[in-house]
Motif scaffolding. Structure first.
Motif, PDB file in Angstrom:
ATOM      1  N   PRO A 118       0.803  -1.229   0.000  1.00 19.32           N
ATOM      2  CA  PRO A 118       0.000   0.000   0.000  1.00 19.32           C
ATOM      3  C   PRO A 118       0.842   1.288   0.000  1.00 19.32           C
ATOM      4  O   PRO A 118       0.337   2.342  -0.348  1.00 19.32           O
ATOM      5  N   GLU A 119       2.092   1.197   0.373  1.00 15.79           N
ATOM      6  CA  GLU A 119       2.949   2.377   0.434  1.00 15.79           C
ATOM      7  C   GLU A 119       3.826   2.468  -0.809  1.00 15.79           C
ATOM      8  O   GLU A 119       4.180   1.464  -1.395  1.00 15.79           O
ATOM      9  N   GLU A 120       4.198   3.681  -1.165  1.00 10.25           N
ATOM     10  CA  GLU A 120       5.146   3.890  -2.263  1.00 10.25           C
ATOM     11  C   GLU A 120       6.517   3.368  -1.819  1.00 10.25           C
ATOM     12  O   GLU A 120       6.978   3.674  -0.729  1.00 10.25           O
ATOM     13  N   ASN A 121       7.140   2.573  -2.656  1.00 12.40           N
ATOM     14  CA  ASN A 121       8.435   2.009  -2.264  1.00 12.40           C
ATOM     15  C   ASN A 121       9.491   2.159  -3.345  1.00 12.40           C
ATOM     16  O   ASN A 121      10.484   1.443  -3.347  1.00 12.40           O
ATOM     17  N   LYS A 122       9.296   3.081  -4.269  1.00 12.20           N
ATOM     18  CA  LYS A 122      10.298   3.350  -5.305  1.00 12.20           C
ATOM     19  C   LYS A 122      10.753   4.796  -5.183  1.00 12.20           C
ATOM     20  O   LYS A 122       9.930   5.703  -5.052  1.00 12.20           O
ATOM     21  N   GLU A 123      12.060   4.992  -5.210  1.00 12.93           N
ATOM     22  CA  GLU A 123      12.619   6.343  -5.219  1.00 12.93           C
ATOM     23  C   GLU A 123      13.968   6.302  -5.922  1.00 12.93           C
ATOM     24  O   GLU A 123      14.939   5.782  -5.385  1.00 12.93           O
ATOM     25  N   ASN A 124      14.005   6.822  -7.118  1.00 12.67           N
ATOM     26  CA  ASN A 124      15.263   6.927  -7.848  1.00 12.67           C
ATOM     27  C   ASN A 124      16.034   8.128  -7.319  1.00 12.67           C
ATOM     28  O   ASN A 124      15.440   9.164  -7.015  1.00 12.67           O
ATOM     29  N   LEU A 125      17.337   7.975  -7.217  1.00  7.33           N
ATOM     30  CA  LEU A 125      18.182   9.041  -6.690  1.00  7.33           C
ATOM     31  C   LEU A 125      19.221   9.427  -7.742  1.00  7.33           C
ATOM     32  O   LEU A 125      19.757   8.568  -8.429  1.00  7.33           O
ATOM     33  N   SER A 126      19.495  10.717  -7.832  1.00  9.56           N
ATOM     34  CA  SER A 126      20.523  11.166  -8.765  1.00  9.56           C
ATOM     35  C   SER A 126      21.388  12.224  -8.105  1.00  9.56           C
ATOM     36  O   SER A 126      21.032  12.782  -7.067  1.00  9.56           O
ATOM     37  N   ALA A 127      22.528  12.465  -8.715  1.00 10.70           N
ATOM     38  CA  ALA A 127      23.482  13.501  -8.287  1.00 10.70           C
ATOM     39  C   ALA A 127      23.766  13.402  -6.793  1.00 10.70           C
ATOM     40  O   ALA A 127      24.208  12.364  -6.314  1.00 10.70           O
ATOM     41  N   GLN A 128      23.505  14.471  -6.048  1.00 15.88           N
ATOM     42  CA  GLN A 128      23.841  14.525  -4.616  1.00 15.88           C
ATOM     43  C   GLN A 128      23.085  13.479  -3.802  1.00 15.88           C
ATOM     44  O   GLN A 128      23.626  12.904  -2.859  1.00 15.88           O
ATOM     45  N   GLY A 129      21.827  13.218  -4.152  1.00 18.30           N
ATOM     46  CA  GLY A 129      21.059  12.199  -3.429  1.00 18.30           C
ATOM     47  C   GLY A 129      21.655  10.817  -3.600  1.00 18.30           C
ATOM     48  O   GLY A 129      21.730  10.033  -2.650  1.00 18.30           O
ATOM     49  N   ALA A 130      22.091  10.514  -4.817  1.00 16.43           N
ATOM     50  CA  ALA A 130      22.725   9.219  -5.074  1.00 16.43           C
ATOM     51  C   ALA A 130      24.062   9.122  -4.343  1.00 16.43           C
ATOM     52  O   ALA A 130      24.377   8.095  -3.735  1.00 16.43           O
ATOM     53  N   TRP A 131      24.857  10.186  -4.380  1.00 10.47           N
ATOM     54  CA  TRP A 131      26.160  10.159  -3.713  1.00 10.47           C
ATOM     55  C   TRP A 131      26.001  10.043  -2.200  1.00 10.47           C
ATOM     56  O   TRP A 131      26.754   9.319  -1.546  1.00 10.47           O
ATOM     57  N   LYS A 132      24.998  10.712  -1.636  1.00 10.66           N
ATOM     58  CA  LYS A 132      24.733  10.586  -0.201  1.00 10.66           C
ATOM     59  C   LYS A 132      24.391   9.139   0.153  1.00 10.66           C
ATOM     60  O   LYS A 132      24.870   8.595   1.145  1.00 10.66           O
ATOM     61  N   LYS A 133      23.573   8.496  -0.664  1.00 13.91           N
ATOM     62  CA  LYS A 133      23.202   7.098  -0.427  1.00 13.91           C
ATOM     63  C   LYS A 133      24.453   6.210  -0.454  1.00 13.91           C
ATOM     64  O   LYS A 133      24.614   5.330   0.397  1.00 13.91           O
ATOM     65  N   ILE A 134      25.327   6.445  -1.412  1.00  9.91           N
ATOM     66  CA  ILE A 134      26.560   5.657  -1.526  1.00  9.91           C
ATOM     67  C   ILE A 134      27.446   5.876  -0.300  1.00  9.91           C
ATOM     68  O   ILE A 134      27.939   4.925   0.304  1.00  9.91           O
ATOM     69  N   ILE A 191      12.299   0.271   0.467  1.00 10.68           N
ATOM     70  CA  ILE A 191      12.461   1.356  -0.513  1.00 10.68           C
ATOM     71  C   ILE A 191      13.579   0.912  -1.440  1.00 10.68           C
ATOM     72  O   ILE A 191      14.557   0.295  -1.011  1.00 10.68           O
ATOM     73  N   GLU A 192      13.426   1.186  -2.716  1.00  7.25           N
ATOM     74  CA  GLU A 192      14.439   0.792  -3.687  1.00  7.25           C
ATOM     75  C   GLU A 192      14.410   1.764  -4.843  1.00  7.25           C
ATOM     76  O   GLU A 192      13.424   2.481  -5.041  1.00  7.25           O
ATOM     77  N   GLY A 193      15.486   1.777  -5.596  1.00  5.56           N
ATOM     78  CA  GLY A 193      15.510   2.651  -6.758  1.00  5.56           C
ATOM     79  C   GLY A 193      16.851   2.682  -7.450  1.00  5.56           C
ATOM     80  O   GLY A 193      17.851   2.169  -6.959  1.00  5.56           O
ATOM     81  N   LYS A 194      16.835   3.326  -8.599  1.00  2.76           N
ATOM     82  CA  LYS A 194      18.039   3.493  -9.398  1.00  2.76           C
ATOM     83  C   LYS A 194      18.897   4.611  -8.816  1.00  2.76           C
ATOM     84  O   LYS A 194      18.376   5.568  -8.233  1.00  2.76           O
ATOM     85  N   LEU A 195      20.180   4.485  -9.021  1.00  2.00           N
ATOM     86  CA  LEU A 195      21.138   5.533  -8.652  1.00  2.00           C
ATOM     87  C   LEU A 195      21.819   6.035  -9.915  1.00  2.00           C
ATOM     88  O   LEU A 195      22.283   5.239 -10.732  1.00  2.00           O
ATOM     89  N   LYS A 196      21.862   7.336 -10.078  1.00  2.00           N
ATOM     90  CA  LYS A 196      22.574   7.945 -11.188  1.00  2.00           C
ATOM     91  C   LYS A 196      23.480   9.007 -10.584  1.00  2.00           C
ATOM     92  O   LYS A 196      23.023  10.026 -10.089  1.00  2.00           O
ATOM     93  N   VAL A 197      24.778   8.724 -10.597  1.00  2.00           N
ATOM     94  CA  VAL A 197      25.727   9.614  -9.942  1.00  2.00           C
ATOM     95  C   VAL A 197      26.151  10.713 -10.899  1.00  2.00           C
ATOM     96  O   VAL A 197      26.339  10.517 -12.066  1.00  2.00           O
TER      97      VAL A 197
END
Length: 178
Positions: free
Chosen positions: A9-25, A172-178
């Motif tokens: 029932p909850e949203e569980n996709k979040e793609n991250l790019s640039a600073q958000g992706a680097w923070k995740k890494i 939560i899952e998603g693509k990372l684009k650095v």
């Protein structure tokens, strides 16, 4: 396809790019700095896969790893700079996959900056060991799987979901684009 995510029932996709992706890494590496490091050409007995420890995730978006200049890793990166890194931070969360480009460097100042006494296990002559080489790994993209609210909340939601027969996953899952 993907019925588990569709039942949630909850949203569980979040793609991250640039600073958000680097923070995740960077957050992932703080959780667990060890990964499976995979090279394309497999010249050694591990078929191009080996555990490696990240010495630094710098502010420019590079990962730094110390390797031996007489290793299969060194030879394989010379043949093909494309690499993959697989991380696991905990038993049920903090999974991350990266594709990257790796280059070999011999920078004495960087070696001294990254040196940690435990590395003497592999580089027995210390930070001046002539076998030390650096890998500069530049991630380009990847994918992550995690939970939104930490392992405790995720565990409670899973137990509650199992009890009532409903998907209450905290993932939560998603693509990372650095």
């Amino acid at each position: 396809m993907d019925s588990i995510n569709q039942n949630q029932p909850e949203e569980n996709k979040e793609n991250l790019s640039a600073q958000g992706a680097w923070k995740k890494i960077k957050d992932q590496i703080q959780e667990s700095d060890t990964c499976f490091f995979c090279t394309e050409p497999a010249t050694g007995p591990s078929a191009g896969v080996r555990p490696m420890s990240i010495q630094q995730a710098d502010e420019e978006g590079n990962l730094w790893i110390m390797i031996a200049n007489d290793s299969h890793t060194y030879q394989e990166v010379l043949l093909d700079s494309r690499v993959k890194l697989y991380f696991q931070g905990s038993k049920h969360a903090d999974f991350l996959y990266l594709t990257a480009d790796a280059t070999i460097h011999n920078n004495e100042a960087k070696i001294k900056e990254l040196w940690n006494p435990i590395l003497k296990t592999w580089f027995t002559e210390g930070e001046d060991d002539p076998r030390i080489a650096l890998l500069k790994v530049v991630p380009s993209n990847g994918y992550y799987w995690d939970n939104k609210h930490g392992n405790f909340v995720a565990g409670v939601k899973m137990m509650l979901g199992a009890a009532i027969g409903k998907t209450l996953d905290d993932s939560i899952e998603g693509k990372l684009k650095v």
